[in-house]
Scaffold this motif. Structure first.
Motif, PDB file in Angstrom:
ATOM      1  N   UNK A 100       2.946   2.634  -0.605  1.00 34.20           N
ATOM      2  CA  UNK A 100       4.526   2.412  -0.930  1.00 34.20           C
ATOM      3  C   UNK A 100       4.576   2.779  -2.379  1.00 34.20           C
ATOM      4  N   UNK A 101       5.887   2.481  -2.909  1.00 33.03           N
ATOM      5  CA  UNK A 101       6.053   2.723  -4.210  1.00 33.03           C
ATOM      6  C   UNK A 101       5.444   1.715  -5.050  1.00 33.03           C
ATOM      7  N   UNK A 102       5.394   2.157  -6.462  1.00 30.57           N
ATOM      8  CA  UNK A 102       4.517   1.238  -7.471  1.00 30.57           C
ATOM      9  C   UNK A 102       5.527  -0.114  -7.548  1.00 30.57           C
ATOM     10  N   UNK A 103       6.908   0.143  -7.544  1.00 34.50           N
ATOM     11  CA  UNK A 103       7.645  -1.278  -7.482  1.00 34.50           C
ATOM     12  C   UNK A 103       7.487  -1.934  -6.275  1.00 34.50           C
ATOM     13  N   UNK A 104       7.328  -1.311  -4.926  1.00 35.80           N
ATOM     14  CA  UNK A 104       7.088  -2.150  -3.940  1.00 35.80           C
ATOM     15  C   UNK A 104       5.775  -2.738  -3.785  1.00 35.80           C
ATOM     16  N   UNK A 105       4.804  -2.172  -4.333  1.00 37.59           N
ATOM     17  CA  UNK A 105       3.519  -2.484  -4.713  1.00 37.59           C
ATOM     18  C   UNK A 105       3.676  -3.864  -5.513  1.00 37.59           C
ATOM     19  N   UNK A 106       4.467  -3.752  -6.275  1.00 35.19           N
ATOM     20  CA  UNK A 106       4.308  -5.060  -7.289  1.00 35.19           C
ATOM     21  C   UNK A 106       5.091  -6.178  -6.901  1.00 35.19           C
ATOM     22  N   UNK A 107       6.277  -5.883  -5.957  1.00 32.12           N
ATOM     23  CA  UNK A 107       7.066  -6.856  -5.436  1.00 32.12           C
ATOM     24  C   UNK A 107       6.481  -7.505  -4.017  1.00 32.12           C
ATOM     25  N   UNK A 108       5.349  -6.995  -3.753  1.00 32.22           N
ATOM     26  CA  UNK A 108       4.482  -7.532  -2.589  1.00 32.22           C
ATOM     27  C   UNK A 108       3.952  -9.046  -2.875  1.00 32.22           C
ATOM     28  N   UNK A 109       3.855  -9.183  -4.126  1.00 30.92           N
ATOM     29  CA  UNK A 109       3.340 -10.586  -4.687  1.00 30.92           C
ATOM     30  C   UNK A 109       4.584 -11.712  -4.714  1.00 30.92           C
ATOM     31  N   UNK A 110       5.791 -11.256  -4.953  1.00 29.92           N
ATOM     32  CA  UNK A 110       6.602 -11.884  -5.001  1.00 29.92           C
ATOM     33  C   UNK A 110       7.983 -11.188  -4.953  1.00 29.92           C
ATOM     34  N   UNK A 112      10.694 -11.232  -6.961  1.00 25.37           N
ATOM     35  CA  UNK A 112      11.372 -11.573  -8.168  1.00 25.37           C
ATOM     36  C   UNK A 112      11.547 -10.177  -9.008  1.00 25.37           C
ATOM     37  N   UNK A 113      12.762  -9.536  -8.661  1.00 24.12           N
ATOM     38  CA  UNK A 113      12.866  -7.994  -9.206  1.00 24.12           C
ATOM     39  C   UNK A 113      12.914  -8.047 -10.673  1.00 24.12           C
ATOM     40  N   UNK A 114      13.541  -9.473 -11.172  1.00 24.51           N
ATOM     41  CA  UNK A 114      13.682  -9.194 -12.794  1.00 24.51           C
ATOM     42  C   UNK A 114      12.587  -9.360 -13.441  1.00 24.51           C
ATOM     43  N   UNK A 115      11.609 -10.057 -12.909  1.00 27.16           N
ATOM     44  CA  UNK A 115      10.140 -10.690 -13.424  1.00 27.16           C
ATOM     45  C   UNK A 115       9.285  -9.216 -13.206  1.00 27.16           C
ATOM     46  N   UNK A 116       9.331  -8.501 -11.992  1.00 26.26           N
ATOM     47  CA  UNK A 116       8.780  -7.236 -11.667  1.00 26.26           C
ATOM     48  C   UNK A 116       9.331  -6.132 -13.032  1.00 26.26           C
ATOM     49  N   UNK A 117      10.628  -6.036 -13.455  1.00 25.53           N
ATOM     50  CA  UNK A 117      11.065  -4.935 -14.159  1.00 25.53           C
ATOM     51  C   UNK A 117      10.487  -5.555 -15.493  1.00 25.53           C
ATOM     52  N   UNK A 118      10.402  -6.815 -15.957  1.00 24.20           N
ATOM     53  CA  UNK A 118       9.799  -7.150 -17.156  1.00 24.20           C
ATOM     54  C   UNK A 118       8.274  -6.502 -17.346  1.00 24.20           C
ATOM     55  N   UNK A 119       7.730  -6.996 -16.415  1.00 29.72           N
ATOM     56  CA  UNK A 119       6.185  -6.510 -16.398  1.00 29.72           C
ATOM     57  C   UNK A 119       5.907  -5.158 -16.525  1.00 29.72           C
ATOM     58  N   UNK A 120       6.669  -4.296 -15.569  1.00 33.65           N
ATOM     59  CA  UNK A 120       6.638  -2.854 -15.790  1.00 33.65           C
ATOM     60  C   UNK A 120       7.043  -2.220 -17.239  1.00 33.65           C
TER      61      UNK A 120
END
Lengths: 245, 228
Positions: A100-110, A112-120
């Motif tokens: 799946x996409x990089x973002x979806x991979x990160x969102x697998x763990x939670x 929280x899109x805001x948190x994912x964007x900050x980490x990315x």
């Protein structure tokens, strides 16, 4: 967080033997040692990926993490307050990039899109967010795996060579992120590394493994600069220079 | 030979009723059996590949052995089981399309299980380690594993379909190759060749080869898209 005494053998050969250990919240523990010394096995046992000899998981108890950021930073962290605390989060040496996409991979763990964007953004992955994870380079995959594991607060974070595939700039950014996460969540971090300078930069304490046994444990100032055991001294002399601060 | 091929093409284009019936019975048998095998085999293959339990190796060996089972042996076993004196004789399924589907399911399911198991066992340790590390639940790990298997599932289905459409031993034994009832492409080719009627045999051969070509084109096109 207490990790019980554990022993792990493969085909009759003991690859790890470690006494019960207690880890304090808010501290970063570097796990160092030569290849095949049992560092990754210890991390996997602590994470509950493998069982110790005789069955059962290695972790025996943990307390709710206390934030060590000094008041305001902790109190203001809406993310931490609103997210369920996981007991243990673990980033393996070879993290799997899911189809799946990089973002979806990160969102697998939670979610929280805001948190994912900050980490990315912190790891300079924002421009790659829509790219398929399988198409990422080794370093980018490692950054994605780190971002993924930092999505939720936890009591103990275990990282197995998280920056070994990253360039120096990314590794520094990753270290900064791990520091921030520790301050914000108050968790204890156990990170396996081959990079002694990184261990010295990041760790408050260190564990030195040798031939499958915990050889030395203590504050990093002591273990990584002026160790008591001859095995640790030999290792430091060879890899990172003894006593060089 | 050339005139036989020409006649075969004319037969295909003319919409011959007997040919149409053979194609219909073949499609019904093969699509149904391969889909049933897929729905049964994929979950079992994923579980066998991902779950380390006592007796797993033995089951894998059995599945791999069944993969190479000769269709006539399968046909013979089904014939005995469903014949008048067999334990399932009362269902009166012999020489029907249903028994042909059952025989093909028995033949193809081990192929699906073994194929999926081989793929899953290679990636399962990494997927499980990553999932445990992220604190995901077992069902989430299973869903992620299934998501990783989309391409193998697709290619395994096509393999199962190809095996069922090309199979002749089991379906001829339990189906009896009865015209207008249980005659499929492969049994019809045998039947018409024995009768000396090559035109219909060649027409069916052309259709079979075209389906095989189409299957391979689909696999090649989908390979790049799905295996990412």
């Amino acid at each position: 967080m207490k990790i019980s005494a554990c022993r792990k053998s493969y085909r009759g050969k003991t690859v790890l033997q470690c006494p019960e250990m207690e880890y304090q919240p808010g501290r970063i523990y570097a796990v160092v040692g030569p290849n095949g010394s049992g560092k990754s096995t210890y991390a996997r046992l602590a994470a509950g990926v493998i069982k110790k000899d005789g069955g059962g998981m290695a972790v025996v108890s943990h307390e709710k993490p206390i934030c060590h950021a000094g008041g305001s930073q902790c109190q203001n962290s809406e993310w931490r307050k609103n997210t369920r605390i996981k007991e243990i989060l673990y980033m393996p040496q070879k993290s799997f990039p899911f189809r799946m996409s990089l973002e979806k991979n990160i969102l697998l763990a939670g979610n929280d899109r805001q948190r994912a964007a900050k980490l990315m953004e912190s790891l300079r992955l924002s421009s790659l967010s829509g790219r398929r994870a399988r198409e990422l380079s080794g370093g980018e995959t490692a950054k994605m795996a780190l971002a993924r594991v930092l999505m939720k607060p936890c009591a103990m974070l275990i990282l197995d060579e998280p920056t070994s595939a990253m360039d120096m700039e990314s590794a520094i950014a990753a270290e900064q992120l791990i520091h921030e996460y520790t301050m914000e969540t108050g968790c204890c971090v156990l990170f396996v590394t081959h990079d002694l300078s990184q261990a010295r930069r990041m760790a408050t304490d260190a564990l030195f493994f040798f031939h499958g046994e915990l050889c030395e444990f203590g504050p990093s100032e002591k273990v990584l600069y002026d160790p008591a055991r001859p095995e640790t001294r030999t290792f430091l002399e060879y890899y990172g220079g003894l006593g060089q601060k | 030979m050339q005139s036989a091929i020409q006649k075969a093409i004319e037969l295909i284009l003319s919409g011959d009723r007997e040919l149409g019936n053979i194609l219909l019975v073949t499609a019904k048998t093969c699509v149904t059996s391969s889909l049933i095998a897929l729905f049964m085999g994929v979950p079992l293959g994923i579980l066998l590949g991902a779950w380390n339990f006592r007796g797993r190796r033995f089951l894998v060996i059995i599945m791999r052995t069944l993969m190479g089972m000769p269709p006539v042996v399968c046909g013979l076993v089904m014939y005995i089981l469903f014949s008048g004196v067999g334990p399932f004789g009362r269902y009166k399924l012999l020489f029907t399309v249903n028994i042909m589907i059952i025989a093909q399911v028995v033949l193809i399911t081990p192929l699906v299980i073994a194929n999926i198991e081989t793929y899953v066992s290679a990636i399962a340790p990494l997927v499980q380690e990553t999932s445990i590390g992220l604190g995901l639940r077992p069902w989430q790990t299973l869903m992620l594993l299934a998501n990783e298997c989309i391409y193998p599932i697709f290619s395994t289905y096509l393999l199962a379909f190809a095996r069922s459409i090309a199979e002749v031993g089991a379906v001829s034994m339990v189906g009896g190759a009865i015209a207008w009832k249980t005659n499929v492409m492969t049994t019809a080719i045998m039947l018409y060749t024995n009768r000396g009627s090559f035109t219909l045999g060649i027409a069916l051969g052309i259709i079979l080869m075209s389906i095989s070509l189409l299957v391979n084109i689909v696999v090649t096109v989908m390979q790049g898209r799905l295996n990412r």
